[in-house]
Enzyme design. Structure first.
Site, PDB file in Angstrom:
ATOM      1  N   LYS A  14       0.834  -1.204   0.000  1.00 20.09           N
ATOM      2  CA  LYS A  14       0.000   0.000   0.000  1.00 20.09           C
ATOM      3  C   LYS A  14       0.871   1.258   0.000  1.00 20.09           C
ATOM      4  O   LYS A  14       0.604   2.190  -0.747  1.00 20.09           O
ATOM      5  CB  LYS A  14      -0.928   0.023   1.228  1.00 20.09           C
ATOM      6  CG  LYS A  14      -1.956  -1.107   1.224  1.00 20.09           C
ATOM      7  CD  LYS A  14      -3.017  -0.909   2.303  1.00 20.09           C
ATOM      8  CE  LYS A  14      -2.465  -0.954   3.708  1.00 20.09           C
ATOM      9  NZ  LYS A  14      -1.987  -2.300   4.127  1.00 20.09           N
ATOM     10  N   ARG A  89     -10.115   0.408   8.722  1.00 23.69           N
ATOM     11  CA  ARG A  89      -9.591  -0.934   8.932  1.00 23.69           C
ATOM     12  C   ARG A  89     -10.592  -1.837   9.633  1.00 23.69           C
ATOM     13  O   ARG A  89     -10.298  -2.998   9.884  1.00 23.69           O
ATOM     14  CB  ARG A  89      -8.353  -0.838   9.817  1.00 23.69           C
ATOM     15  CG  ARG A  89      -7.056  -1.244   9.166  1.00 23.69           C
ATOM     16  CD  ARG A  89      -5.997  -1.139  10.261  1.00 23.69           C
ATOM     17  NE  ARG A  89      -4.734  -1.686   9.889  1.00 23.69           N
ATOM     18  CZ  ARG A  89      -3.770  -1.027   9.273  1.00 23.69           C
ATOM     19  NH1 ARG A  89      -3.953   0.200   8.881  1.00 23.69           N
ATOM     20  NH2 ARG A  89      -2.622  -1.610   9.041  1.00 23.69           N
ATOM     21  N   ARG A 128      11.445  -6.073   5.142  1.00 23.32           N
ATOM     22  CA  ARG A 128      11.333  -4.626   4.928  1.00 23.32           C
ATOM     23  C   ARG A 128      12.282  -3.850   5.841  1.00 23.32           C
ATOM     24  O   ARG A 128      12.454  -4.164   7.009  1.00 23.32           O
ATOM     25  CB  ARG A 128       9.893  -4.184   5.191  1.00 23.32           C
ATOM     26  CG  ARG A 128       9.708  -2.669   5.228  1.00 23.32           C
ATOM     27  CD  ARG A 128       8.299  -2.275   4.964  1.00 23.32           C
ATOM     28  NE  ARG A 128       7.376  -2.724   5.990  1.00 23.32           N
ATOM     29  CZ  ARG A 128       6.049  -2.594   5.897  1.00 23.32           C
ATOM     30  NH1 ARG A 128       5.519  -2.050   4.826  1.00 23.32           N
ATOM     31  NH2 ARG A 128       5.278  -3.018   6.871  1.00 23.32           N
ATOM     32  N   ARG A 161      11.075  -1.728  11.199  1.00 25.50           N
ATOM     33  CA  ARG A 161       9.983  -1.196  11.998  1.00 25.50           C
ATOM     34  C   ARG A 161       9.736  -2.117  13.189  1.00 25.50           C
ATOM     35  O   ARG A 161       9.800  -3.326  13.056  1.00 25.50           O
ATOM     36  CB  ARG A 161       8.712  -1.141  11.140  1.00 25.50           C
ATOM     37  CG  ARG A 161       8.230   0.244  10.827  1.00 25.50           C
ATOM     38  CD  ARG A 161       7.182   0.237   9.761  1.00 25.50           C
ATOM     39  NE  ARG A 161       5.956  -0.487  10.140  1.00 25.50           N
ATOM     40  CZ  ARG A 161       4.858  -0.534   9.384  1.00 25.50           C
ATOM     41  NH1 ARG A 161       4.840   0.095   8.228  1.00 25.50           N
ATOM     42  NH2 ARG A 161       3.800  -1.198   9.775  1.00 25.50           N
ATOM     43  N   ARG A 172      -0.522  -9.314  12.826  1.00 23.90           N
ATOM     44  CA  ARG A 172      -1.141  -8.276  11.992  1.00 23.90           C
ATOM     45  C   ARG A 172      -1.936  -8.895  10.853  1.00 23.90           C
ATOM     46  O   ARG A 172      -3.007  -8.413  10.498  1.00 23.90           O
ATOM     47  CB  ARG A 172      -0.070  -7.341  11.433  1.00 23.90           C
ATOM     48  CG  ARG A 172       0.433  -6.332  12.486  1.00 23.90           C
ATOM     49  CD  ARG A 172       1.794  -5.785  12.151  1.00 23.90           C
ATOM     50  NE  ARG A 172       1.839  -5.045  10.912  1.00 23.90           N
ATOM     51  CZ  ARG A 172       2.951  -4.848  10.203  1.00 23.90           C
ATOM     52  NH1 ARG A 172       4.100  -5.331  10.637  1.00 23.90           N
ATOM     53  NH2 ARG A 172       2.913  -4.169   9.089  1.00 23.90           N
TER      54      ARG A 172
HETATM   55  P1  ADP Z   1       0.568  -2.082   7.755  1.00 20.94           P
HETATM   56  O1  ADP Z   1       1.875  -2.260   7.053  1.00 20.94           O
HETATM   57  O2  ADP Z   1       0.292  -3.154   8.765  1.00 20.94           O
HETATM   58  O3  ADP Z   1      -0.565  -1.845   6.834  1.00 20.94           O
HETATM   59  P2  ADP Z   1       0.321   0.610   8.952  1.00 20.94           P
HETATM   60  O4  ADP Z   1       1.522   1.446   8.908  1.00 20.94           O
HETATM   61  O5  ADP Z   1      -0.849   0.992   8.107  1.00 20.94           O
HETATM   62  O6  ADP Z   1       0.803  -0.873   8.702  1.00 20.94           O
HETATM   63  O7  ADP Z   1      -0.217   0.513  10.466  1.00 20.94           O
HETATM   64  C1  ADP Z   1       0.619   0.091  11.512  1.00 20.94           C
HETATM   65  C2  ADP Z   1      -0.204  -0.088  12.793  1.00 20.94           C
HETATM   66  O8  ADP Z   1      -0.876   1.138  13.134  1.00 20.94           O
HETATM   67  C3  ADP Z   1      -1.328  -1.116  12.712  1.00 20.94           C
HETATM   68  O9  ADP Z   1      -0.879  -2.429  12.927  1.00 20.94           O
HETATM   69  C4  ADP Z   1      -2.263  -0.599  13.813  1.00 20.94           C
HETATM   70  O10 ADP Z   1      -1.807  -0.952  15.092  1.00 20.94           O
HETATM   71  C5  ADP Z   1      -2.163   0.899  13.700  1.00 20.94           C
HETATM   72  N1  ADP Z   1      -3.202   1.447  12.794  1.00 20.94           N
HETATM   73  C6  ADP Z   1      -2.994   2.118  11.625  1.00 20.94           C
HETATM   74  N2  ADP Z   1      -4.159   2.453  11.038  1.00 20.94           N
HETATM   75  C7  ADP Z   1      -5.147   1.975  11.851  1.00 20.94           C
HETATM   76  C8  ADP Z   1      -6.563   1.967  11.788  1.00 20.94           C
HETATM   77  N3  ADP Z   1      -7.243   2.523  10.771  1.00 20.94           N
HETATM   78  N4  ADP Z   1      -7.253   1.377  12.811  1.00 20.94           N
HETATM   79  C9  ADP Z   1      -6.606   0.809  13.834  1.00 20.94           C
HETATM   80  N5  ADP Z   1      -5.275   0.767  13.951  1.00 20.94           N
HETATM   81  C10 ADP Z   1      -4.534   1.336  12.975  1.00 20.94           C
END
Ligand code: ADP
Ligand code: ZN
Length: 214
Positions: A14, A89, A128, A161, A172
């Site tokens: 993404k 999400r 990553r 990360r 996740r």
């Molecule tokens: P990913 O690579 O898992 O898509 P992100 O950078 O989008 O990672 O998100 C990392 C973390 O931030 C998630 O695992 C969650 O804990 C939190 N997070 C991000 N966006 C949301 C959301 N819309 N609702 C709940 N938690 C979120």
């Protein structure tokens, strides 16, 4: 003008696609994960609350995320479109987003669902590396930097990360399946969703996205 959501499991690419999309369509990139990481880096109260969940691979509570995302959407630069990356999400977040958009006489143009198989997701996430300084992303095998541990763009230190270790990554993905995947059905019912193969090269995935959007 393009109002869109990028949907897909962690590791689907993404972030990589978001950078290309916002450049082509000239819209702001709103990543809730980036907003939380920025807050963690700056030691804010919000960052402290979010970090506990993120480190376990859990979702940050809906109300907190909805507040953050809608506040951001009210900013001026979102008037002519936006790309939401990592939000919504949960179905609850999606419902609240719909309510918010409706209240502002707005709606989504398209939802882009990036599809990648589970084995490939794990390989991508655990390999990553991100630049501590500018946020550029690399992969130890697929996309290594010219000099190990150093960012090609700015020379910054490359780190993993906190939530990209194997155990958290597995969680996740399972949280994605339980709580986020149902959004695909939600958007299939209500509107415009396209499914794009995220397992091919980033260039080819981007071409498919552009075709679908245009
Ligand atoms: P990913 O690579 O898992 O898509 P992100 O950078 O989008 O990672 O998100 C990392 C973390 O931030 C998630 O695992 C969650 O804990 C939190 N997070 C991000 N966006 C949301 C959301 N819309 N609702 C709940 N938690 C979120
Ligand atoms: Zn860098």
């Amino acid at each position: 003008m393009l109002r869109t959501i990028l949907l897909g499991p962690p590791g689907a690419g993404k972030g990589t696609q978001a950078v290309r999309i916002v450049e082509k369509y000239n819209i702001p990139h709103i990543s809730t994960g980036d907003i939380f990481r920025e807050n963690i880096k700056n030691g804010t109260e919000l960052g402290k609350r979010a970090k506990a969940y993120m480190d376990k691979g859990e979702l940050v509570p809906d109300d907190l995320v909805i507040e953050i995302a809608t506040t951001r959407l009210l900013e001026d630069d979102c008037k002519d479109g936006f790309l939401l990356d990592g939000f919504p999400r949960t179905v609850y977040q999606a419902e609240k987003l719909d309510e918010f958009l409706k209240a502002h006489d707005s709606k989504l143009d398209i939802v882009i669902d990036l599809e990648v198989g589970e084995e490939e997701l794990m390989r991508r996430i655990t390999g990553r590396r991100v630049c501590k300084n500018c946020g550029a992303t690399y992969h130890v095998v697929n996309f290594p930097p010219a000099v190990e541990g150093k960012c090609d763009k700015c020379g910054g230190e490359l780190i993993q990360r906190d939530d990209d270790n194997e155990e958290t990554a597995k969680n996740r993905i399972s949280v994605y399946k339980d709580q986020t995947e149902p959004l695909i059905g939600y958007y299939e019912k209500s509107g415009n969703i396209v499914h794009v193969d995220g397992s091919i090269s980033p260039e080819n995935t981007f071409d498919q996205i552009v075709k679908a959007v245009d």
